[in-house]
Motif scaffolding. Structure first.
Motif, PDB file in Angstrom:
ATOM      1  N   TRP A  17      89.397  36.117  35.926  1.00 52.22           N
ATOM      2  CA  TRP A  17      90.272  37.285  36.005  1.00 52.22           C
ATOM      3  C   TRP A  17      89.608  38.333  36.897  1.00 52.22           C
ATOM      4  O   TRP A  17      88.421  38.620  36.737  1.00 52.22           O
ATOM      5  N   GLN A  18      90.375  38.888  37.819  1.00 52.54           N
ATOM      6  CA  GLN A  18      89.856  39.904  38.720  1.00 52.54           C
ATOM      7  C   GLN A  18      90.858  41.057  38.832  1.00 52.54           C
ATOM      8  O   GLN A  18      92.070  40.845  38.688  1.00 52.54           O
ATOM      9  N   PRO A  19      90.368  42.290  39.104  1.00 50.93           N
ATOM     10  CA  PRO A  19      91.312  43.382  39.391  1.00 50.93           C
ATOM     11  C   PRO A  19      92.166  43.008  40.598  1.00 50.93           C
ATOM     12  O   PRO A  19      91.645  42.572  41.624  1.00 50.93           O
ATOM     13  N   ALA A  20      93.468  43.141  40.479  1.00 54.46           N
ATOM     14  CA  ALA A  20      94.361  42.733  41.567  1.00 54.46           C
ATOM     15  C   ALA A  20      94.100  43.516  42.847  1.00 54.46           C
ATOM     16  O   ALA A  20      94.352  43.013  43.948  1.00 54.46           O
ATOM     17  N   HIS A  21      93.591  44.754  42.716  1.00 56.36           N
ATOM     18  CA  HIS A  21      93.343  45.567  43.909  1.00 56.36           C
ATOM     19  C   HIS A  21      92.052  45.170  44.625  1.00 56.36           C
ATOM     20  O   HIS A  21      91.807  45.617  45.746  1.00 56.36           O
ATOM     21  N   ASN A  22      91.235  44.330  44.000  1.00 51.53           N
ATOM     22  CA  ASN A  22      89.979  43.906  44.616  1.00 51.53           C
ATOM     23  C   ASN A  22      90.264  42.752  45.571  1.00 51.53           C
ATOM     24  O   ASN A  22      90.080  41.578  45.264  1.00 51.53           O
ATOM     25  N   GLU A  23      90.749  43.109  46.750  1.00 47.45           N
ATOM     26  CA  GLU A  23      91.210  42.100  47.699  1.00 47.45           C
ATOM     27  C   GLU A  23      90.100  41.160  48.143  1.00 47.45           C
ATOM     28  O   GLU A  23      90.338  39.968  48.370  1.00 47.45           O
ATOM     29  N   ALA A  42      87.467  40.130  46.378  1.00 44.67           N
ATOM     30  CA  ALA A  42      87.170  39.164  45.312  1.00 44.67           C
ATOM     31  C   ALA A  42      88.261  38.109  45.225  1.00 44.67           C
ATOM     32  O   ALA A  42      87.979  36.921  45.034  1.00 44.67           O
ATOM     33  N   VAL A  43      89.518  38.531  45.373  1.00 35.33           N
ATOM     34  CA  VAL A  43      90.631  37.580  45.331  1.00 35.33           C
ATOM     35  C   VAL A  43      90.558  36.641  46.528  1.00 35.33           C
ATOM     36  O   VAL A  43      90.741  35.414  46.395  1.00 35.33           O
ATOM     37  N   ARG A  70      93.475  29.749  42.937  1.00 36.90           N
ATOM     38  CA  ARG A  70      94.757  30.297  43.378  1.00 36.90           C
ATOM     39  C   ARG A  70      95.275  31.295  42.350  1.00 36.90           C
ATOM     40  O   ARG A  70      95.124  31.091  41.137  1.00 36.90           O
ATOM     41  N   PRO A  71      95.887  32.390  42.805  1.00 35.32           N
ATOM     42  CA  PRO A  71      96.471  33.356  41.865  1.00 35.32           C
ATOM     43  C   PRO A  71      97.670  32.741  41.153  1.00 35.32           C
ATOM     44  O   PRO A  71      98.568  32.193  41.797  1.00 35.32           O
ATOM     45  N   VAL A  72      97.674  32.801  39.830  1.00 30.26           N
ATOM     46  CA  VAL A  72      98.749  32.155  39.071  1.00 30.26           C
ATOM     47  C   VAL A  72      99.421  33.073  38.057  1.00 30.26           C
ATOM     48  O   VAL A  72     100.511  32.749  37.567  1.00 30.26           O
ATOM     49  N   ASP A 127      96.520  49.676  36.637  1.00 30.05           N
ATOM     50  CA  ASP A 127      95.512  48.656  36.327  1.00 30.05           C
ATOM     51  C   ASP A 127      96.191  47.305  36.139  1.00 30.05           C
ATOM     52  O   ASP A 127      96.846  47.065  35.125  1.00 30.05           O
ATOM     53  N   ARG A 128      96.043  46.420  37.110  1.00 29.61           N
ATOM     54  CA  ARG A 128      96.621  45.075  37.029  1.00 29.61           C
ATOM     55  C   ARG A 128      95.532  44.050  37.293  1.00 29.61           C
ATOM     56  O   ARG A 128      94.729  44.200  38.208  1.00 29.61           O
ATOM     57  N   GLN A 129      95.485  43.022  36.467  1.00 31.18           N
ATOM     58  CA  GLN A 129      94.522  41.941  36.617  1.00 31.18           C
ATOM     59  C   GLN A 129      95.246  40.674  37.080  1.00 31.18           C
ATOM     60  O   GLN A 129      96.387  40.424  36.681  1.00 31.18           O
ATOM     61  N   VAL A 130      94.557  39.893  37.900  1.00 33.09           N
ATOM     62  CA  VAL A 130      95.134  38.649  38.390  1.00 33.09           C
ATOM     63  C   VAL A 130      94.281  37.481  37.884  1.00 33.09           C
ATOM     64  O   VAL A 130      93.051  37.537  37.905  1.00 33.09           O
ATOM     65  N   ALA A 131      94.954  36.434  37.411  1.00 37.71           N
ATOM     66  CA  ALA A 131      94.284  35.220  36.973  1.00 37.71           C
ATOM     67  C   ALA A 131      94.168  34.267  38.157  1.00 37.71           C
ATOM     68  O   ALA A 131      95.169  33.917  38.777  1.00 37.71           O
TER      69      ALA A 131
END
Length: 345
Positions: free
Chosen positions: A149-155, A157-158, A167-169, A336-340
């Motif tokens: 899981w990463q902060p969605a704004h942390n481009e 890291a993504v 892959r973001p899911v 605050d949005r997290q991406v898996a």
């Protein structure tokens, strides 16, 4: 329906893991149970950049490092700088009781002072390789996940995770409820009572939680040790935690709302709050107003306790309609949005 072979036969894992080599790190070693204070200092720096509204508390890190099922020697790595500080670490956690999948969750942090020099890539490569080894050690014929899981704004890291095959899911959103606004009371079906937290019902509540989250994305049964760490931990607020029980069967928990308070976050948030850790209803008891009643009790109790908001995180694609429930009771999203990020087998 496709029949899977055991993960041991499907996952191509490295035979051995080489330690990263990086100019900012003088030694790599496994974490130990005594590293919680050092990790707390690292997270204080990293969290201020990654998610400024909240910080990973040292007590949570101490609990994570001391769990009996965590193999620190093999499943963790810490990078020590010339000053003797831990400036980067990774910790791979595997679910205790996999039922529908075998899942490795990647935890870790890197000090912002040493970011942008390739350290993140080396750390993630090590964790990915260790995750593959963990999956390949399983004889279960189930899907295998390595999840970060990463902060969605942390481009960056993504992008790095995507470069290494992830892959973001899925996304998780943070919602807040301003308690200066009116709270509408909700009552459940007359056959159900909302009662305060009772320690004697802890096992029944855990059973209800496992059942309620069985149909949630990626969820696996919570182990007794993890459950105890939450309900007996330093941040739980039993006065803000409620259970739903049938009138004619009061030992049977059919719904629950578990709430914590993280006072150390108040200054960075700019307001006082409670945090709704868990809200769930057994599937057979849904549609009877239980979740709405539990949620309104948490809102009212939190306001009575003198706190200003209730905060929670929710799967943006939650199958039970939780997002609609929260919005209907006045919750609003913040930034605050997290991406898996997932690597699956």
């Amino acid at each position: 329906m496709t029949t899977l072979s055991p993960l041991r036969e499907r996952v191509d894992a490295p035979h051995r893991l080489e330690l990263p080599i990086h100019p900012d790190i003088v030694v790599w070693r496994p974490l130990t149970a005594t590293d919680a204070p050092a990790l707390g200092r690292l997270h204080a720096a990293a969290d201020a950049v990654d998610h400024p509204d909240w910080v990973t508390p040292e007590a949570e890190l101490r609990d994570r490092l001391s769990r009996s099922y965590v193999d620190l020697e093999h499943d963790s790595i810490a990078g020590i700088s010339r000053t003797g500080d831990i400036v980067a670490y990774g910790l791979n956690l595997v679910d205790q009781k996999p039922s529908t999948l075998v899942r490795v969750i990647l935890n870790g942090a890197i000090d912002p002072a040493v970011r942008g020099r390739g350290l993140g890539r080396q750390l993630l490569q090590w964790q990915r390789g260790r995750g593959q080894q963990q999956l390949a050690a399983s004889d279960l014929a189930l899907p295998g996940w390595i999840l970060s899981w990463q902060p969605a704004h942390n481009e960056s890291a993504v992008a790095l995770a995507r470069l290494l095959g992830f892959r973001p899911v899925r996304y998780s959103d943070t919602l807040t409820r301003d308690l200066t606004k009116p709270i509408t009371p909700h009552e459940p079906d007359p056959a159900i009572r909302i009662v305060p937290w009772t320690p004697s019902l802890s096992a029944a509540t855990l059973d209800a939680h496992r059942a309620a989250f069985r149909d949630h994305w990626g969820s696996q049964p919570t182990g007794e040790e993890t459950w105890s760490g939450l309900l007996d931990g330093p941040f739980i607020r039993h006065d803000l935690t409620f259970l739903a029980v049938p009138v004619d069967d009061p030992e049977n928990v059919v719904g629950y709302a578990v709430t914590s308070v993280f006072e150390h976050d108040f200054e960075s948030q700019g307001y006082t709050s409670s945090y709704l850790d868990l809200l769930g209803t057994r599937s057979a008891w849904r549609g009877r107003g239980i979740a709405s009643a539990l949620l309104s009790r948490v809102l009212t109790a939190t306001k009575t306790a003198g706190l200003e908001r209730v905060v929670l995180d929710v799967d943006s694609e939650n199958p039970t309609g939780a997002v609609g429930l929260y919005v209907a009771q006045g919750f609003e999203p913040n930034d605050d949005r997290q991406v898996a990020l997932l690597l699956n087998y």
